[in-house]
Design a protein around this motif. Structure first.
Motif, PDB file in Angstrom:
ATOM      1  N   PRO A  26     -35.417 -14.271  35.200  1.00  0.00           N
ATOM      2  CA  PRO A  26     -36.395 -13.239  34.833  1.00  0.00           C
ATOM      3  C   PRO A  26     -37.777 -13.465  35.441  1.00  0.00           C
ATOM      4  N   GLN A  29     -37.419 -12.266  39.016  1.00  0.00           N
ATOM      5  CA  GLN A  29     -37.339 -10.800  39.042  1.00  0.00           C
ATOM      6  C   GLN A  29     -38.727 -10.188  38.895  1.00  0.00           C
ATOM      7  N   TRP A  30     -39.544 -10.785  38.047  1.00  0.00           N
ATOM      8  CA  TRP A  30     -40.922 -10.304  37.901  1.00  0.00           C
ATOM      9  C   TRP A  30     -41.703 -10.517  39.195  1.00  0.00           C
ATOM     10  N   ARG A 167     -36.798 -10.310  29.965  1.00  0.00           N
ATOM     11  CA  ARG A 167     -37.865 -10.015  30.918  1.00  0.00           C
ATOM     12  C   ARG A 167     -38.984 -11.030  30.758  1.00  0.00           C
ATOM     13  N   GLU A 169     -42.897 -11.481  30.691  1.00  0.00           N
ATOM     14  CA  GLU A 169     -44.125 -10.721  30.456  1.00  0.00           C
ATOM     15  C   GLU A 169     -45.303 -11.685  30.588  1.00  0.00           C
TER      16      GLU A 169
END
Length: 199
Positions: A26, A29-30, A167, A169
Motif C-alpha cells: 500500500p 501504491q501510494w 491504503r 494515508e
C-alpha cells in the motif's frame, strides 16, 4: 500510452518486500499514484513478489550481461527501460530486505547513472538504518541515491482498511517529503542521461 507520456522519463516504484501482509504494497501504491499525478514521469509499479526472482543463480558476473535464465533476462529488460527509481522498503534488523538486495545484485549496467529515491518505513527509526545500508549498495552500481528520502515512522498508524483494500494515508510531512523527492528525481534524470548514453 500517449505520445506525450512516451516523452516522459520512466519512473519505476519498486515494492521491496514480499512478505504476506506487507505494508510495502500500500505504501508503494501510494507513491505510484503520487508519481503519476506529479506529471514529470511515466510511472510503473514493480512488485518484486510478481517478478519472482530466485536467490541469485546466474553463472556469470552481472557486469558481463551473459544472462542464462529467462527470469534474469526479463528483469534486465524491466530495469533497462527505467530512467529513475523509488525503492519502497521496510527495515529488517537494521538493514534492507534480502529480496531487495537480491533484485539489485542480479544486474549491473542496467542500474548505472539513474537516480533513486528511498521510501523507508518502520517503527521509531522510520527505516532510516535500512536507507543508510542501501546507499553504498546503490552507489557502487552508479545508481545515484538522493539526499531527499522519505522516512515513515510507526507506519501502521497510516494504514487504513483491511486485506486487499488497505491504503496508505500519509501525514502532511510524509506527503511533503515525497513531493520534494519526486521533484529532485525529475531534475536528476536529464543530468545523468548523457553519462548513460556514453556508457
Amino acid at each position: 500510452m500517449s505520445a506525450h507520456d512516451a516523452d516522459r522519463p520512466v519512473l519505476q516504484v519498486v515494492v521491496g518486500s514480499t512478505r504476506p501482509g506487507r505494508v510495502a504494497l500500500p505504501v508503494a501504491q501510494w507513491v505510484h499514484e503520487r508519481a503519476a499525478a506529479h506529471g514529470g514521469f511515466t510511472a510503473e509499479l514493480i512488485d518484486l513478489a510478481e517478478v519472482g526472482l530466485p536467490l541469485f543463480d546466474e553463472p556469470y558476473h552481472p557486469r558481463l550481461r551473459r544472462y542464462v535464465h529467462d527470469h534474469t533476462k526479463r528483469w534486465s529488460a524491466t530495469v533497462e527501460r527505467a530512467d529513475a527509481f523509488v525503492f519502497v522498503h521496510p527495515e529488517y534488523n537494521h538493514s534492507m530486505t534480502a529480496v531487495l538486495k537480491n533484485a539489485i545484485d542480479y544486474l549491473h549496467q542496467e542500474w548505472a547513472y539513474k537516480p533513486v529515491g528511498l521510501v523507508g518505513y518502520g517503527g521509531v527509526a522510520a527505516g532510516a538504518r535500512a536507507m543508510q545500508a542501501l546507499k553504498p549498495v546503490c552507489s557502487v552500481l552508479k545508481l545515484v541515491p538522493l539526499a531527499e528520502t522519505v522516512p515513515i515512522p510507526f507506519v501502521t498508524q497510516f494504514i487504513t482498511g483491511e486485506g486487499d483494500d488497505r491504503r496508505f494515508e500519509p501525514s502532511t510531512e510524509v506527503e511533503a517529503g515525497a513531493q520534494k523527492m519526486l521533484d529532485e528525481l525529475v531534475r536528476w534524470v536529464p543530468t545523468l542521461r548523457p553519462l548513460r548514453n556514453a556508457q
